[in-house]
Write an enzyme that holds these catalytic residues in place. Structure first.
Site, PDB file in Angstrom:
ATOM      1  N   ASP A  34       0.825  -1.209   0.000  1.00  9.83           N
ATOM      2  CA  ASP A  34       0.000   0.000   0.000  1.00  9.83           C
ATOM      3  C   ASP A  34       0.863   1.264   0.000  1.00  9.83           C
ATOM      4  OD1 ASP A  34      -2.152   1.720   0.279  1.00  9.83           O
ATOM      5  OD2 ASP A  34      -3.126   0.500   1.800  1.00  9.83           O
ATOM      6  N   ASP A  35       0.623   2.165  -0.965  1.00 13.43           N
ATOM      7  CA  ASP A  35       1.329   3.461  -1.048  1.00 13.43           C
ATOM      8  C   ASP A  35       2.832   3.304  -1.247  1.00 13.43           C
ATOM      9  OD1 ASP A  35      -1.185   4.445  -0.533  1.00 13.43           O
ATOM     10  OD2 ASP A  35      -0.612   5.658   1.202  1.00 13.43           O
ATOM     11  N   CYS A  72      -6.132   4.292  -3.339  1.00 14.07           N
ATOM     12  CA  CYS A  72      -6.384   2.926  -2.866  1.00 14.07           C
ATOM     13  C   CYS A  72      -7.622   2.231  -3.435  1.00 14.07           C
ATOM     14  CB  CYS A  72      -6.489   2.921  -1.340  1.00 14.07           C
ATOM     15  SG  CYS A  72      -5.079   3.646  -0.484  1.00 14.07           S
ATOM     16  N   LYS A 126      -6.031  -5.867   3.904  1.00 14.68           N
ATOM     17  CA  LYS A 126      -6.896  -4.702   3.690  1.00 14.68           C
ATOM     18  C   LYS A 126      -7.912  -4.917   2.565  1.00 14.68           C
ATOM     19  CE  LYS A 126      -6.462   0.170   2.356  1.00 14.68           C
ATOM     20  NZ  LYS A 126      -5.506   1.261   2.106  1.00 14.68           N
ATOM     21  N   HIS A 128     -11.062  -2.476   1.853  1.00 12.36           N
ATOM     22  CA  HIS A 128     -11.241  -1.102   1.382  1.00 12.36           C
ATOM     23  C   HIS A 128     -12.126  -0.979   0.154  1.00 12.36           C
ATOM     24  CE1 HIS A 128      -9.063   3.055   1.738  1.00 12.36           C
ATOM     25  NE2 HIS A 128     -10.328   3.065   2.175  1.00 12.36           N
ATOM     26  N   HIS A 213       1.377   2.074   4.076  1.00 10.47           N
ATOM     27  CA  HIS A 213       0.421   3.170   4.245  1.00 10.47           C
ATOM     28  C   HIS A 213       0.554   3.771   5.645  1.00 10.47           C
ATOM     29  CE1 HIS A 213      -3.388   5.332   4.377  1.00 10.47           C
ATOM     30  NE2 HIS A 213      -3.616   5.025   3.103  1.00 10.47           N
ATOM     31  N   ASP A 271      -0.509  -0.214  -4.989  1.00  9.83           N
ATOM     32  CA  ASP A 271      -1.829   0.255  -5.391  1.00  9.83           C
ATOM     33  C   ASP A 271      -1.783   1.683  -5.912  1.00  9.83           C
ATOM     34  OD1 ASP A 271      -1.322   1.431  -2.927  1.00  9.83           O
ATOM     35  OD2 ASP A 271      -3.338   1.142  -2.152  1.00  9.83           O
ATOM     36  N   ASN A 272      -0.717   2.408  -5.599  1.00  6.10           N
ATOM     37  CA  ASN A 272      -0.506   3.780  -6.096  1.00  6.10           C
ATOM     38  C   ASN A 272       0.887   4.207  -5.665  1.00  6.10           C
ATOM     39  OD1 ASN A 272      -2.902   4.156  -3.680  1.00  6.10           O
ATOM     40  ND2 ASN A 272      -0.895   5.050  -3.261  1.00  6.10           N
ATOM     41  N   LYS A 289       1.068  10.137  -4.809  1.00  3.65           N
ATOM     42  CA  LYS A 289      -0.223   9.489  -4.633  1.00  3.65           C
ATOM     43  C   LYS A 289      -1.364  10.496  -4.775  1.00  3.65           C
ATOM     44  CE  LYS A 289      -3.094   7.407  -1.010  1.00  3.65           C
ATOM     45  NZ  LYS A 289      -3.138   6.860   0.358  1.00  3.65           N
TER      46      LYS A 289
END
Length: 494
Positions: A34-35, A72, A126, A128, A213, A271-272, A289
């Site tokens: 994540d991130d 996300c 996660k 989301h 994240h 994811d980004n 992001k």
């Protein structure tokens, strides 16, 4: 020009024999970090320690021209539906805890499709993608088991969001894991799933880690490894990368011990892009992001597996996160004639990744995220990312914030650009870049190539015709009320 709105289906076959030369089931492990910033992994030159990912990437295929969505929930929706967010209603922002919407129930998810091919499906970490009603939660969307968070940005140690627990084992809250760092907790749960799996049936393990994240937190012994980084947040972020790399190493080691590794396809993706205030950087790419610049959506990614025909290489072909859906269906042996295969925006990229064949994809709609005409909705939804589309080498951006380049502190001690343009940047109405020649987006060609601008704007107009309204909704006060009464987040409309 071929439109990526249409799916590409190749003739499917008994893939376990033809693709891999083996009658054993193909297991799929899909990891999302994540991130994760573009410049924050060793094989992109980072000083952060990522030995496990570096080794796996070097033995597999590094994805060098691979794209995700800039934030996300949209990326996760694209990954699990094979559709652009403009076709799912998740093109704007993330799903916040009290917002009553989710990935539409009429969309058939990737795990639902894989179950048709006999896969056992598990998600650890996660979600989301919405949880206001039970049908929107993972075990109703194709997963046999779920262990993790419904929402995002929980505390990494106590697993709370806004002071309320968000940790679940299937439908039940988990109340006895406070203090156990999330990357370790979820790696152990993934190992448990692997060790309990019967190797005679195929397994799909979706492992979307909470790391890296925010909140930016890590065990102190990992933070101490990065004393050469002057900036505290960057030190802690580096530690988060370090520990998630360790977690990936532990999971792959367990796959080896269980006898599944030789028949496992491992996919690792972000994811980004990273966001500098939380310690993540995308240098030398522009932006961060949440933006449609390369730093927001050009994704770190690689693939590892014994079934790959060409390994130890970089794939420079154009790829997108929606492509995993049809590619994994292909590998699962689902046939072109199967009426349950939905229309997709993704392409089957297996030959591209495995053999180095040209990508079937010539364009990517990065996103269309514009303010609605309804003033009330505009107040609810806040800022908008604008429009971006990539066609072959060229990328058009429209109505986007004018972001700069953010350099990791360890590469330039004392560098103080971290806060620049993160609050209220000016807007760019139209910009055009040759991403192949200028991946860092320094040279705007829009004035020099007006015909190219017009051509890409026509493609945008084509996609505009198929945009579904954003599903974004205001927070439901009942959500927080119910969560506080129960002591944990969960569906509140039952």
């Amino acid at each position: 020009m071929r439109s990526t709105l249409l799916p590409l289906f190749l003739t499917f076959s008994a893939v376990s024999f033809v693709v891999r030369g083996s009658s054993q089931p193909l297991h799929i492990v899909l990891v999302v970090i994540d991130d994760f910033g573009w410049s924050d992994v060793g094989f992109h030159g980072s000083k952060i320690h990522t030995p496990n990912m570096d080794k796996l990437a070097a033995e597999g295929v590094i994805l060098d021209n691979y794209y995700v969505q800039p934030i996300c929930s949209p990326t996760r929706s694209a990954l699990l539906s094979g559709r652009y967010p403009i076709h799912t209603g998740l093109q704007h922002g993330v799903i916040r805890p009290a917002e009553p919407y989710g990935l539409p129930l009429n969309l058939t998810t990737l795990p639902e499709m894989l179950k048709k091919a006999g896969y056992e499906t598990h998600i650890v970490e996660k979600w989301h993608l919405g949880f206001y009603e039970w049908p929107y939660t993972p075990t109703y969307r194709g997963f046999d088991s779920f262990y993790g968070f419904y929402t995002g940005s929980e505390d990494h140690f106590n697993h709370e969001k806004y002071g309320i627990l968000d940790l679940h084992d299937n439908k039940e809250p988990v109340k006895d894991k406070g203090g156990l760092y999330s990357a370790r907790l979820f790696a152990k749960q993934a190992q448990k799933v692997i060790l309990s799996h019967n190797a005679s049936s195929p397994m799909f393990l979706y492992l979307p880690f909470q790391n890296v994240h925010g909140p930016t937190q890590a065990p102190q012994e990992y933070v101490d490894k990065y004393q050469f980084i002057d900036q505290k947040t960057r030190r802690e972020y580096a530690a988060m990368v370090d520990i998630v790399d360790e977690a990936i190493g532990n999971v792959t080691q367990t796959l080896e011990q269980s006898g599944l590794w030789n028949d496992t396809l491992l996919i690792v993706t972000t994811d980004n892009g990273g966001i500098p205030p939380a310690g993540g950087y995308n240098w030398p790419l522009r932006g961060h992001k949440g933006s449609l610049w390369e730093g927001g959506l050009r994704g770190v990614g690689f693939v590892h597996g014994k079934m790959l025909k060409k390994t130890g290489v970089k794939c420079a072909e154009l790829l997108h996160v929606t492509d995993w859906y049809p590619t994994l269906l292909y590998l699962a042996g689902l046939t072109e004639g199967d009426s349950t295969v939905p229309p997709l925006d993704g392409f089957n990229i297996w030959q591209t990744i495995s053999e180095g064949a040209p990508s079937p994809r010539t364009e990517i709609l990065h996103n269309i995220d514009l303010a609605p005409s309804n003033n009330n909705l505009r107040d609810i939804e806040g800022g908008y990312d604008g429009i971006a589309i990539r066609v072959n080498d060229m990328k058009l951006l429209m109505n986007v914030p004018n972001l700069t380049w953010y350099k990791p502190p360890e590469l330039s001690p004392g560098y103080q650009q971290i806060d620049q343009n993160l609050s209220e940047p000016s807007m760019i109405k139209v910009a055009l870049y040759n991403i192949t020649a200028d991946p860092t987006e320094h040279i705007d060609l829009s004035k020099e190539l007006p015909n190219e601008v017009e051509k890409l704007q026509e493609r945008v107009q084509y996609y505009m015709k198929g945009v579904v309204p954003s599903l974004k909704k205001p927070a439901d006060e009942m959500a927080t009320k119910v969560a506080k009464e129960k002591g944990y987040w969960g569906p509140w409309r039952t």
